[in-house]
Structure formats: structure tokens, C-alpha cells
Design a protein around this motif. Structure first.
Motif, PDB file in Angstrom:
ATOM      1  N   UNK A  80       3.487  17.758 -12.604  1.00 10.59           N
ATOM      2  CA  UNK A  80       3.753  19.134 -12.236  1.00 10.59           C
ATOM      3  C   UNK A  80       2.917  19.620 -11.073  1.00 10.59           C
ATOM      4  N   UNK A  81       2.249  18.719 -10.390  1.00 10.85           N
ATOM      5  CA  UNK A  81       1.476  19.127  -9.222  1.00 10.85           C
ATOM      6  C   UNK A  81       2.437  19.621  -8.153  1.00 10.85           C
ATOM      7  N   UNK A  82       2.109  20.735  -7.553  1.00 11.58           N
ATOM      8  CA  UNK A  82       3.017  21.298  -6.563  1.00 11.58           C
ATOM      9  C   UNK A  82       2.726  20.815  -5.157  1.00 11.58           C
ATOM     10  N   UNK A  83       1.531  20.324  -4.906  1.00 12.16           N
ATOM     11  CA  UNK A  83       1.171  19.937  -3.547  1.00 12.16           C
ATOM     12  C   UNK A  83       0.620  18.517  -3.551  1.00 12.16           C
ATOM     13  N   UNK A  84       1.500  17.532  -3.650  1.00 17.05           N
ATOM     14  CA  UNK A  84       1.092  16.136  -3.750  1.00 17.05           C
ATOM     15  C   UNK A  84       0.392  15.646  -2.500  1.00 17.05           C
ATOM     16  N   UNK A  85       0.786  16.114  -1.331  1.00 13.19           N
ATOM     17  CA  UNK A  85       0.217  15.603  -0.091  1.00 13.19           C
ATOM     18  C   UNK A  85      -1.241  15.987   0.082  1.00 13.19           C
ATOM     19  N   UNK A  86      -1.649  17.178  -0.356  1.00 12.96           N
ATOM     20  CA  UNK A  86      -3.013  17.613  -0.132  1.00 12.96           C
ATOM     21  C   UNK A  86      -4.001  16.865  -1.008  1.00 12.96           C
ATOM     22  N   UNK A  87      -3.567  16.309  -2.138  1.00  8.40           N
ATOM     23  CA  UNK A  87      -4.475  15.581  -3.015  1.00  8.40           C
ATOM     24  C   UNK A  87      -4.254  14.081  -2.941  1.00  8.40           C
ATOM     25  N   UNK A  88      -3.608  13.616  -1.904  1.00  5.91           N
ATOM     26  CA  UNK A  88      -3.327  12.203  -1.727  1.00  5.91           C
ATOM     27  C   UNK A  88      -4.608  11.383  -1.726  1.00  5.91           C
ATOM     28  N   UNK A  89      -4.613  10.163  -2.330  1.00  5.70           N
ATOM     29  CA  UNK A  89      -5.827   9.373  -2.421  1.00  5.70           C
ATOM     30  C   UNK A  89      -6.246   8.755  -1.090  1.00  5.70           C
ATOM     31  N   UNK A  90      -5.375   8.792  -0.104  1.00  7.12           N
ATOM     32  CA  UNK A  90      -5.683   8.167   1.176  1.00  7.12           C
ATOM     33  C   UNK A  90      -5.275   9.107   2.305  1.00  7.12           C
ATOM     34  N   UNK A  91      -5.900   8.922   3.445  1.00  9.62           N
ATOM     35  CA  UNK A  91      -5.515   9.672   4.622  1.00  9.62           C
ATOM     36  C   UNK A  91      -4.450   8.861   5.363  1.00  9.62           C
ATOM     37  N   UNK A  92      -3.308   9.468   5.591  1.00  8.98           N
ATOM     38  CA  UNK A  92      -2.213   8.771   6.256  1.00  8.98           C
ATOM     39  C   UNK A  92      -2.292   8.961   7.762  1.00  8.98           C
ATOM     40  N   UNK A  93      -1.909   7.917   8.475  1.00 11.85           N
ATOM     41  CA  UNK A  93      -1.746   8.066   9.911  1.00 11.85           C
ATOM     42  C   UNK A  93      -0.406   8.748  10.147  1.00 11.85           C
ATOM     43  N   UNK A  94      -0.186   9.217  11.338  1.00 12.23           N
ATOM     44  CA  UNK A  94       1.068   9.885  11.659  1.00 12.23           C
ATOM     45  C   UNK A  94       2.251   8.938  11.441  1.00 12.23           C
ATOM     46  N   UNK A  95       2.092   7.675  11.827  1.00  9.46           N
ATOM     47  CA  UNK A  95       3.146   6.676  11.659  1.00  9.46           C
ATOM     48  C   UNK A  95       3.487   6.485  10.185  1.00  9.46           C
ATOM     49  N   UNK A 138       0.829  -1.196   0.000  1.00 11.98           N
ATOM     50  CA  UNK A 138       0.000   0.000   0.000  1.00 11.98           C
ATOM     51  C   UNK A 138       0.870   1.255   0.000  1.00 11.98           C
ATOM     52  N   UNK A 139       1.897   1.263   0.836  1.00  6.17           N
ATOM     53  CA  UNK A 139       2.795   2.411   0.896  1.00  6.17           C
ATOM     54  C   UNK A 139       3.596   2.562  -0.399  1.00  6.17           C
ATOM     55  N   UNK A 140       3.985   1.448  -1.008  1.00  4.99           N
ATOM     56  CA  UNK A 140       4.700   1.494  -2.280  1.00  4.99           C
ATOM     57  C   UNK A 140       3.807   2.098  -3.363  1.00  4.99           C
ATOM     58  N   UNK A 141       2.542   1.700  -3.395  1.00  6.72           N
ATOM     59  CA  UNK A 141       1.600   2.245  -4.375  1.00  6.72           C
ATOM     60  C   UNK A 141       1.386   3.734  -4.138  1.00  6.72           C
ATOM     61  N   UNK A 142       1.337   4.139  -2.888  1.00  6.33           N
ATOM     62  CA  UNK A 142       1.176   5.548  -2.563  1.00  6.33           C
ATOM     63  C   UNK A 142       2.386   6.340  -3.059  1.00  6.33           C
ATOM     64  N   UNK A 143       3.554   5.772  -2.892  1.00  2.32           N
ATOM     65  CA  UNK A 143       4.785   6.416  -3.359  1.00  2.32           C
ATOM     66  C   UNK A 143       4.769   6.556  -4.889  1.00  2.32           C
TER      67      UNK A 143
END
Length: 159
Positions: free
Chosen positions: A129-144, A114-119
Motif C-alpha cells: 500500500x505504499x503510495x510512493x514506491x520511487x522515493x523509497x527505492x533501495x537503489x539510485x537509478x540512472x536516467x537510462x 538487477x532491474x528484475x529484482x528492482x521491479x
């Protein structure tokens, strides 16, 4: 929200299944054209779910190859599909399940996969060319998970 608005939302914005678009259906039609019969795990029409493959599914698909088609042609067609953005989003979703050739769920996607696919998905955004990859992430990440990804990125950067 009405159904039309729901259908036009980006699959990354929802937490449900990733739905196939025309390009995924075209890729699956190319795969099925190489086989003696269509396989149920692949989306047949726009709006069908994109489902992660069970590990070892190649061993079930390979015998269905038409006699006049090369194995490398099938490998390339399959690779085009499994390396697509929609497939990677489907694997990256929290709670994703892997499916057998009949399209039946068989096991959960491993956290490492799952983490590899997210990467990989974030790599698509970087190339777009997206400047903010984290805000449009397909999943909500836990802090870990966020810490784990940050550490993986640190290891990749040259010193």
C-alpha cells in the motif's frame, strides 16, 4: 551517527550490504535444517549480510539434501528465501555480487537481473500500500535505467 541508530535504519536506505533480520534468519534455519550441513552463503544470525546466490547454486546445494527430505521441500524453502524482500533488495543494489556456496563473491549481478529484482521490490511496495514506491527505492537509478523501467511498465499495461 552512533551505531545503534545506524543498526535501526532500514536496509533500503543504505547503500551497503543488506543485513538479515529475524525473518531471514528463520528462513535460512529452515533451509539448513533440510541439509546435511549448513551452507555459508546463508546468514546465520541477525545482522549477517544477505548475499545474492551465484547462478547455478542449486546444483551445489541439492546434493546436501538429507536422505529423508524431499527435493520439493528444499525447493519451497529456497524459493521462500530468494523471493523475500531483503534478498530482492540485495540483488537490486548497484554493484551487487553473486556468491558461491561458501559465501565468496564470484561474479557481478547482471544488469537485467538487477532491474528484475528492482521491479519485484516495487511490487512488494505496491502490495504493502505504499503510495510512493520511487522515493523509497533501495537503489539510485540512472536516467537510462529509469527510462528502461518506465518502458517495461508501458509494455505490461493492457491497451
Amino acid at each position: 551517527m552512533d551505531q545503534k541508530a545506524e543498526a535501526t535504519k532500514s536496509p533500503r536506505a543504505r547503500s551497503g550490504p543488506v543485513l538479515a533480520r529475524e525473518r531471514e534468519v528463520a528462513k535460512t534455519e529452515a533451509i539448513n535444517a533440510l541439509l546435511t550441513r549448513p551452507i555459508a552463503i546463508l546468514p546465520a544470525k541477525v545482522g549477517d549480510p544477505v548475499r545474492p546466490f551465484a547462478l547455478g547454486l542449486w546444483n551445489d546445494i541439492r546434493p546436501l539434501l538429507k536422505p529423508d527430505v524431499s527435493v520439493s521441500a528444499l525447493r519451497k524453502a529456497m524459493a521462500t528465501y530468494v523471493h523475500s524482500r531483503s534478498y530482492q533488495i540485495a540483488v537490486a543494489r548497484v554493484g551487487s555480487l553473486r556468491h558461491n556456496i561458501k559465501g565468496e563473491p564470484v561474479e557481478p549481478v547482471l544488469e537485467a537481473d538487477r532491474l528484475d529484482a528492482l521491479k519485484k521490490y516495487e511490487g512488494f511496495q505496491t502490495r504493502d500500500g505504499s503510495s510512493n514506491a520511487k522515493s523509497t527505492s533501495p537503489v539510485q537509478l540512472t536516467k537510462t535505467e529509469a527510462i528502461r523501467i518506465a518502458l517495461l511498465r508501458r509494455k505490461e499495461k493492457p491497451r
